[in-house]
Write a protein that holds these residues in place. Structure first.
Motif, PDB file in Angstrom:
ATOM      1  N   MET A 266       2.822 -32.831 -26.036  1.00 49.86           N
ATOM      2  CA  MET A 266       3.187 -33.507 -24.575  1.00 49.86           C
ATOM      3  C   MET A 266       4.614 -33.197 -24.292  1.00 49.86           C
ATOM      4  SD  MET A 266       1.006 -36.675 -25.948  1.00 49.86           S
ATOM      5  CE  MET A 266       1.518 -37.894 -24.815  1.00 49.86           C
ATOM      6  N   TRP A 267       4.844 -32.005 -24.042  1.00 53.20           N
ATOM      7  CA  TRP A 267       6.190 -31.679 -23.567  1.00 53.20           C
ATOM      8  C   TRP A 267       6.249 -30.385 -22.664  1.00 53.20           C
ATOM      9  CZ3 TRP A 267      10.875 -33.343 -24.491  1.00 53.20           C
ATOM     10  CH2 TRP A 267      11.988 -32.399 -24.456  1.00 53.20           C
ATOM     11  N   SER A 268       7.255 -30.387 -21.900  1.00 58.80           N
ATOM     12  CA  SER A 268       7.496 -29.519 -20.878  1.00 58.80           C
ATOM     13  C   SER A 268       8.402 -28.478 -20.831  1.00 58.80           C
ATOM     14  CB  SER A 268       7.812 -30.290 -19.390  1.00 58.80           C
ATOM     15  OG  SER A 268       6.696 -31.302 -19.390  1.00 58.80           O
ATOM     16  N   GLY A 269       9.178 -28.115 -21.849  1.00 59.87           N
ATOM     17  CA  GLY A 269       9.914 -27.160 -21.973  1.00 59.87           C
ATOM     18  C   GLY A 269       9.514 -26.180 -23.087  1.00 59.87           C
ATOM     19  N   ALA A 270      10.468 -25.589 -23.843  1.00 55.87           N
ATOM     20  CA  ALA A 270      10.244 -24.502 -24.784  1.00 55.87           C
ATOM     21  C   ALA A 270       9.567 -25.309 -25.981  1.00 55.87           C
ATOM     22  CB  ALA A 270      11.397 -23.775 -25.179  1.00 55.87           C
ATOM     23  N   TRP A 271       8.480 -24.360 -26.544  1.00 51.05           N
ATOM     24  CA  TRP A 271       7.605 -25.069 -27.738  1.00 51.05           C
ATOM     25  C   TRP A 271       7.110 -23.773 -28.462  1.00 51.05           C
ATOM     26  CZ3 TRP A 271       2.511 -23.846 -28.505  1.00 51.05           C
ATOM     27  CH2 TRP A 271       1.983 -23.271 -27.273  1.00 51.05           C
ATOM     28  N   SER A 272       6.835 -23.940 -29.842  1.00 50.84           N
ATOM     29  CA  SER A 272       5.970 -23.026 -30.324  1.00 50.84           C
ATOM     30  C   SER A 272       5.105 -23.546 -31.597  1.00 50.84           C
ATOM     31  CB  SER A 272       6.707 -22.238 -31.211  1.00 50.84           C
ATOM     32  OG  SER A 272       7.536 -22.700 -32.298  1.00 50.84           O
ATOM     33  N   VAL A 273       4.180 -22.769 -31.866  1.00 51.13           N
ATOM     34  CA  VAL A 273       2.996 -23.306 -32.899  1.00 51.13           C
ATOM     35  C   VAL A 273       2.917 -22.117 -33.639  1.00 51.13           C
ATOM     36  CG1 VAL A 273       0.809 -23.165 -31.728  1.00 51.13           C
ATOM     37  CG2 VAL A 273       0.972 -24.437 -33.574  1.00 51.13           C
ATOM     38  N   GLU A 274       2.850 -22.071 -34.960  1.00 52.42           N
ATOM     39  CA  GLU A 274       2.786 -21.183 -35.919  1.00 52.42           C
ATOM     40  C   GLU A 274       1.587 -21.299 -36.750  1.00 52.42           C
ATOM     41  OE1 GLU A 274       6.266 -18.861 -37.621  1.00 52.42           O
ATOM     42  OE2 GLU A 274       5.361 -19.622 -39.697  1.00 52.42           O
TER      43      GLU A 274
ATOM     44  N   GLU B  32      -6.762 -42.243 -21.333  1.00 51.63           N
ATOM     45  CA  GLU B  32      -6.557 -43.363 -22.036  1.00 51.63           C
ATOM     46  C   GLU B  32      -5.253 -43.466 -22.749  1.00 51.63           C
ATOM     47  OE1 GLU B  32      -8.808 -46.352 -25.440  1.00 51.63           O
ATOM     48  OE2 GLU B  32      -8.454 -44.273 -25.977  1.00 51.63           O
ATOM     49  N   GLY B  33      -4.834 -42.164 -23.565  1.00 54.01           N
ATOM     50  CA  GLY B  33      -3.595 -42.256 -24.136  1.00 54.01           C
ATOM     51  C   GLY B  33      -2.535 -41.617 -23.393  1.00 54.01           C
ATOM     52  N   ILE B  34      -2.714 -40.896 -22.438  1.00 55.22           N
ATOM     53  CA  ILE B  34      -1.614 -40.507 -21.576  1.00 55.22           C
ATOM     54  C   ILE B  34      -1.598 -41.006 -20.337  1.00 55.22           C
ATOM     55  CG2 ILE B  34      -0.668 -38.197 -20.372  1.00 55.22           C
ATOM     56  CD1 ILE B  34      -1.829 -36.513 -22.439  1.00 55.22           C
ATOM     57  N   ARG B  35      -2.356 -41.246 -19.659  1.00 61.29           N
ATOM     58  CA  ARG B  35      -2.107 -41.867 -18.209  1.00 61.29           C
ATOM     59  C   ARG B  35      -2.863 -43.534 -18.061  1.00 61.29           C
ATOM     60  NH1 ARG B  35      -2.070 -38.613 -13.851  1.00 61.29           N
ATOM     61  NH2 ARG B  35      -3.454 -40.086 -12.647  1.00 61.29           N
ATOM     62  N   HIS B  36      -2.922 -44.015 -19.546  1.00 59.24           N
ATOM     63  CA  HIS B  36      -3.267 -45.340 -19.562  1.00 59.24           C
ATOM     64  C   HIS B  36      -3.967 -46.147 -18.480  1.00 59.24           C
ATOM     65  CE1 HIS B  36      -0.278 -44.935 -22.722  1.00 59.24           C
ATOM     66  NE2 HIS B  36       0.556 -44.679 -21.785  1.00 59.24           N
ATOM     67  N   GLY B  37      -5.270 -45.219 -18.367  1.00 58.09           N
ATOM     68  CA  GLY B  37      -6.321 -45.827 -17.365  1.00 58.09           C
ATOM     69  C   GLY B  37      -6.027 -45.531 -16.070  1.00 58.09           C
ATOM     70  N   ARG B  38      -4.858 -44.914 -15.511  1.00 53.90           N
ATOM     71  CA  ARG B  38      -4.693 -44.427 -14.184  1.00 53.90           C
ATOM     72  C   ARG B  38      -5.580 -43.490 -13.725  1.00 53.90           C
ATOM     73  NH1 ARG B  38       0.205 -42.773 -14.024  1.00 53.90           N
ATOM     74  NH2 ARG B  38       0.021 -40.666 -13.218  1.00 53.90           N
TER      75      ARG B  38
ATOM     76  N   GLY C  86       3.929 -22.105  -9.104  1.00 51.17           N
ATOM     77  CA  GLY C  86       2.464 -21.966  -9.801  1.00 51.17           C
ATOM     78  C   GLY C  86       2.366 -23.037 -10.864  1.00 51.17           C
ATOM     79  N   GLY C  87       1.713 -22.595 -11.812  1.00 48.38           N
ATOM     80  CA  GLY C  87       1.502 -23.506 -13.277  1.00 48.38           C
ATOM     81  C   GLY C  87       2.285 -23.098 -14.215  1.00 48.38           C
ATOM     82  N   ASN C  88       3.678 -23.035 -13.934  1.00 49.60           N
ATOM     83  CA  ASN C  88       4.498 -22.655 -15.089  1.00 49.60           C
ATOM     84  C   ASN C  88       4.817 -23.867 -16.006  1.00 49.60           C
ATOM     85  OD1 ASN C  88       5.413 -19.792 -15.050  1.00 49.60           O
ATOM     86  ND2 ASN C  88       5.985 -20.340 -12.958  1.00 49.60           N
ATOM     87  N   ARG C  89       4.449 -25.223 -15.438  1.00 47.80           N
ATOM     88  CA  ARG C  89       4.905 -26.398 -16.116  1.00 47.80           C
ATOM     89  C   ARG C  89       3.646 -27.129 -16.274  1.00 47.80           C
ATOM     90  NH1 ARG C  89      10.629 -28.590 -14.560  1.00 47.80           N
ATOM     91  NH2 ARG C  89       9.500 -29.491 -12.919  1.00 47.80           N
ATOM     92  N   LEU C  90       2.603 -26.692 -16.667  1.00 54.10           N
ATOM     93  CA  LEU C  90       1.182 -27.438 -16.765  1.00 54.10           C
ATOM     94  C   LEU C  90       0.912 -27.946 -18.287  1.00 54.10           C
ATOM     95  CD1 LEU C  90      -1.566 -25.691 -14.856  1.00 54.10           C
ATOM     96  CD2 LEU C  90      -1.793 -27.820 -15.769  1.00 54.10           C
ATOM     97  N   ASP C  91       1.292 -29.128 -18.391  1.00 54.65           N
ATOM     98  CA  ASP C  91       1.048 -29.720 -19.813  1.00 54.65           C
ATOM     99  C   ASP C  91       0.786 -31.024 -19.593  1.00 54.65           C
ATOM    100  OD1 ASP C  91       3.788 -31.476 -19.655  1.00 54.65           O
ATOM    101  OD2 ASP C  91       4.553 -29.407 -18.956  1.00 54.65           O
ATOM    102  N   PHE C  92       0.850 -31.869 -20.853  1.00 57.08           N
ATOM    103  CA  PHE C  92       0.137 -32.864 -21.255  1.00 57.08           C
ATOM    104  C   PHE C  92       1.050 -34.055 -20.719  1.00 57.08           C
ATOM    105  CE2 PHE C  92      -2.188 -29.955 -23.815  1.00 57.08           C
ATOM    106  CZ  PHE C  92      -3.427 -30.157 -23.126  1.00 57.08           C
ATOM    107  N   ALA C  93       2.419 -33.657 -21.207  1.00 62.75           N
ATOM    108  CA  ALA C  93       3.484 -34.710 -20.503  1.00 62.75           C
ATOM    109  C   ALA C  93       3.384 -34.750 -19.035  1.00 62.75           C
ATOM    110  CB  ALA C  93       4.880 -34.421 -21.025  1.00 62.75           C
ATOM    111  N   MET C  94       3.504 -33.781 -18.441  1.00 65.60           N
ATOM    112  CA  MET C  94       3.502 -34.159 -16.883  1.00 65.60           C
ATOM    113  C   MET C  94       2.061 -34.771 -16.310  1.00 65.60           C
ATOM    114  SD  MET C  94       6.183 -32.837 -15.723  1.00 65.60           S
ATOM    115  CE  MET C  94       5.739 -32.738 -13.796  1.00 65.60           C
ATOM    116  N   LEU C  95       0.942 -34.780 -17.216  1.00 62.65           N
ATOM    117  CA  LEU C  95      -0.075 -35.508 -16.801  1.00 62.65           C
ATOM    118  C   LEU C  95       0.133 -37.054 -16.719  1.00 62.65           C
ATOM    119  CD1 LEU C  95      -3.115 -33.821 -18.714  1.00 62.65           C
ATOM    120  CD2 LEU C  95      -3.197 -34.874 -16.317  1.00 62.65           C
ATOM    121  N   ARG C  96       1.272 -37.343 -17.385  1.00 61.76           N
ATOM    122  CA  ARG C  96       1.397 -38.852 -17.164  1.00 61.76           C
ATOM    123  C   ARG C  96       2.235 -39.011 -15.970  1.00 61.76           C
ATOM    124  NH1 ARG C  96       4.903 -38.917 -21.427  1.00 61.76           N
ATOM    125  NH2 ARG C  96       3.533 -39.669 -22.785  1.00 61.76           N
TER     126      ARG C  96
END
Length: 729
Positions: free
Chosen positions: A232-240, A294-300, A513-523
């Motif tokens: 849940m993050w809007s900047g640089a990240w990685s998964v390996e 439920e977990g990110i938008r808390h019901g909104r 466009g969708g350069n910052r499409l992530d689960f934190a911005m969903l909040r």
């Protein structure tokens, strides 16, 4: 937990583990934490997921197993849960050999479940690290993150901020590409799959904004179940993902990002999540939908209004008279929100048709084009039964306004290597980015936003961000290497305040466009713009079919619009253009005065169809019934299904390419086999009644009997005991 409380606990605990017996099971609704003092372990659970965490013999914190009632638990006990990299050295959290001491646990209520916090001290460095876990009441997902604080006078350099480090069974990894992926590599928002082989490492991530090159999400098909997770993050990240002979190691977090932790600068690392479902795509999509609501938008809830936007039709050449005229026309079509896009400000509209950077950052409406002020447009939209929206890009400014009274200052601007734009000399640069790590900038920005919003009273704010550079300038409250980290934290601080002050205002998330499409911005945001390439329809369907498997369809936004290859005016199949956008949030960008009567009437009918379907879309999850349609020319049918989590009703959207066969059979998924469903075509009316089992096995045949090559079926669950009718065709 403050340092004083930590030190007091240290004085009371011998060996660190006696605290385990002091907290019983802590239920909150369907979520609970169960403590097993004999095993030094905790089990967090609800009706859908169970995660067991424990302390190893060496003191290191480990995830031991993850499962659900519908799946076999996966053992995860061969590696550490997470690690801290301190002064360049990675150390498993809790490892006694490294100097960690387990202090204790706390459990507490969470807005949608229960939280467990496990706290460790690193006495030699004066650091306290707390690992947080939240299990939400109704989703098979666990949220996890780490906080680090320092004692007075102490500091430490942390880097490679790890969200979790898991040892998983081998399998096939899936992910979704980001906006900037080239067409030769599959293009934006394409579902990708790869099975890492022994000795192989698969790396996915982004270096600037979260979804530039990949969505911060992954899943793993082990053959018997699906594990999935994300950041849940809007900047640089990685998964390996690193494969050896018998396991797959997954390490998720922020690459590099060296940052200093001090007593006055604590660190809360990005929140991550981990889930498990049975092995089918419908289950993963439904699990993500439940977690997000439920977990990110808390019901909104998602409203998903029908939105008109001026950008692609008017560019920056807008004025009061033409906007009022367009408002009248689109209100008659059933549009619910009218958005005035970029160019409304002083200095806007003087350059090229789409040059929105000219005048950016003046924060004043151009009185020569809007003599009655923007608030008069809000009032006029309301009088027509619509809401009014306004475009802003607060994170950047034209350099021509810098150091003007009340506007942005030069020393607030991001620089990278001393440049406002790394690709240009400072003499060539025209626009600067504001560094939100700086508290002065955040305070000033909020003052400007409050003045604008309080004056105009928009119901909807389109928040854009068209360029991004990682700041390395001194004096902003960050170091040389953590500009990205602190910029994102600053953005969240601003958006938190906006949400508190304007809780009813809808916010659209746009980032070139969708350069910052992530689960934190969903909040923070209610609508997310996917791609400026919102035509042809094939592109839109591709994006919705890729992103819709992990994001709620009621969040993903595209316009009905045309381009050179697929004109909207006098379109051969205008319903196809409209319906291709309906599995998401429906928008429109066209000069409606150029449409003829039949086209206006058809658009009004399609908007009415969308409003009828919207209750299912607002709480629905997406399942693909065909392969994701390619962005290149398609020669077949493509179809997806949206299923309501509450009612079990579903919508099937199916589209025939010009060269596709005359007929196809679509087989819905995720229906209740024993239930009875009524099937209706938007165009042809009722088709019949059948059981869920029959619909999923036999399917529904579609052909070219309708005027449009875009088909919409509504599959409505009937009350128990309803009779089954003739076969559905």
């Amino acid at each position: 937990m403050s340092l004083g409380i930590v030190l007091a606990l240290l004085a009371l605990i011998v060996g660190g583990r006696s605290a385990l017996a002091q907290s019983p099971s802590s239920p909150t609704g369907q979520a609970s934490v169960i403590v097993d003092a004999s095993r030094s372990s905790w089990t967090m659970r609800n009706d859908h997921v169970s995660l067991t965490i424990g302390l190893g013999a060496d003191g290191a914190l480990r995830m031991l197993s993850l499962g659900s009632p519908a799946t076999t638990a996966v053992k995860l006990d061969t590696g550490a849960d997470t690690f801290l990299t301190i002064d360049g050295q990675p150390v498993p959290l809790g490892l006694r050999q490294a100097g960690f001491t387990f202090i204790g646990q706390t459990t507490s209520d969470h807005p949608s479940g229960v939280e467990l916090a496990l706290t460790f001290s690193l006495g030699a460095r004066g650091l306290v690290a707390t690992r947080h876990y939240v299990v939400h009441s109704t989703s098979p997902v666990v949220e996890v993150w780490t906080t680090v604080t320092a004692a007075d006078g102490q500091s430490a350099q942390l880097s490679n901020l790890n969200a979790y480090d898991l040892t998983l069974p081998p399998g096939t990894v899936s992910w979704i590409t980001g906006l900037q992926i080239a067409e030769a590599d599959g293009g934006p928002f394409t579902s990708r799959r790869q099975q890492p082989q022994p000795g192989e490492i698969l790396r996915i991530g982004a270096a600037g904004r979260s979804s530039e090159t990949a969505i911060p999400w992954w899943s793993l098909d082990t053959g018997s179940l699906q594990l999935f997770g994300g950041l849940m993050w809007s900047g640089a990240w990685s998964v390996e993902f690193a494969r050896d002979q018998g396991t797959l190691r997954a390490s998720l977090g922020l690459p590099d990002s060296p940052t200093e932790v001090r007593s006055d600068v604590p660190l809360e690392m990005p929140h991550a999540f981990l889930g498990v479902t049975q092995n089918d795509a419908f289950a993963v999509s439904a699990a993500m939908q439940a977690f997000i609501l439920e977990g990110i938008r808390h019901g909104r809830p998602f409203e998903s209004p029908v939105v008109y936007n001026t950008w692609f039709s008017y560019g920056t050449r807008t004025d009061e008279e033409q906007i009022r005229d367009e408002m009248e026309r689109v209100a008659a079509l059933g549009v619910e929100v009218f958005v005035l896009d970029a160019g409304w400000y002083l200095g806007g509209g003087r350059g090229a048709f789409f040059d929105f950077e000219e005048g950016l950052g003046s924060w004043q409406a151009d009185a020569s084009r809007f003599p009655k002020g923007l608030a008069s447009l809000t009032d006029y939209a309301h009088s027509l039964g619509m809401r009014f929206g306004l475009w802003v890009e607060p994170e950047r400014t034209s350099l021509s306004w810098v150091n003007q009274p009340g506007l942005a200052r030069d020393d607030w601007l991001v620089t990278s290597g001393g440049r406002y734009d790394p690709g240009l000399s400072n003499e060539e640069a025209k626009v600067g980015q504001l560094c939100l790590a700086d508290g002065r900038v955040r305070g000033w920005m909020l003052e400007r936003l409050y003045a604008l919003i309080d004056g105009v009273r928009p119901d909807y704010l389109k928040w854009d961000n068209n360029r991004w550079f990682n700041c390395d300038r001194s004096g902003h409250g960050h170091g040389q290497g953590d500009g990205n980290l602190r910029q994102v934290e600053g953005l969240y601080a601003v958006l938190d305040q906006l949400r508190l002050r304007y809780p009813q205002m809808l916010i659209e998330n746009v980032s070139g466009g969708g350069n910052r499409l992530d689960f934190a911005m969903l909040r923070y945001s209610d609508v997310a713009w996917m791609d400026d390439r919102s035509a042809p329809s094939l592109f839109v369907r591709h994006n919705l079919q890729g992103l819709g498997t992990v994001f709620p369809p009621a969040h993903l936004f595209a316009f009905i619009m045309g381009n050179a290859s697929e004109p909207l005016l006098r379109a051969d199949d205008l319903s196809m253009l409209a319906r291709s956008r309906m599995p998401g949030v429906l928008g429109l960008s066209v000069k409606t005065r150029e449409l003829v009567k039949d086209e206006l009437e058809l658009l009004a009918r399609e908007i009415a169809h969308y409003k009828r379907l919207r209750p299912i879309l607002q709480e629905g999850s997406v399942t693909l019934l065909t392969a994701q349609v390619p962005r290149s020319a398609s020669v077949d049918w493509d179809a997806l299904q949206v299923t309501s989590a509450t009612t079990g009703d579903a919508i099937v959207f199916a589209f025939a390419a010009p060269e596709a066969p005359d007929r196809t059979t679509v087989r819905p998924q995720g229906l209740d086999p024993a239930a009875t469903y009524r099937v209706e075509s938007i165009d042809l009316g009722p088709l019949g009644v059948a059981t869920g089992a029959d619909l999923m096995s036999g399917g529904i045949e579609l052909n070219d009997a309708t005027a449009s090559d875009a088909h919409i079926l509504v599959i409505a669950r009937q009350p128990a005991g309803s009779a089954v009718g003739a076969p559905v065709r």
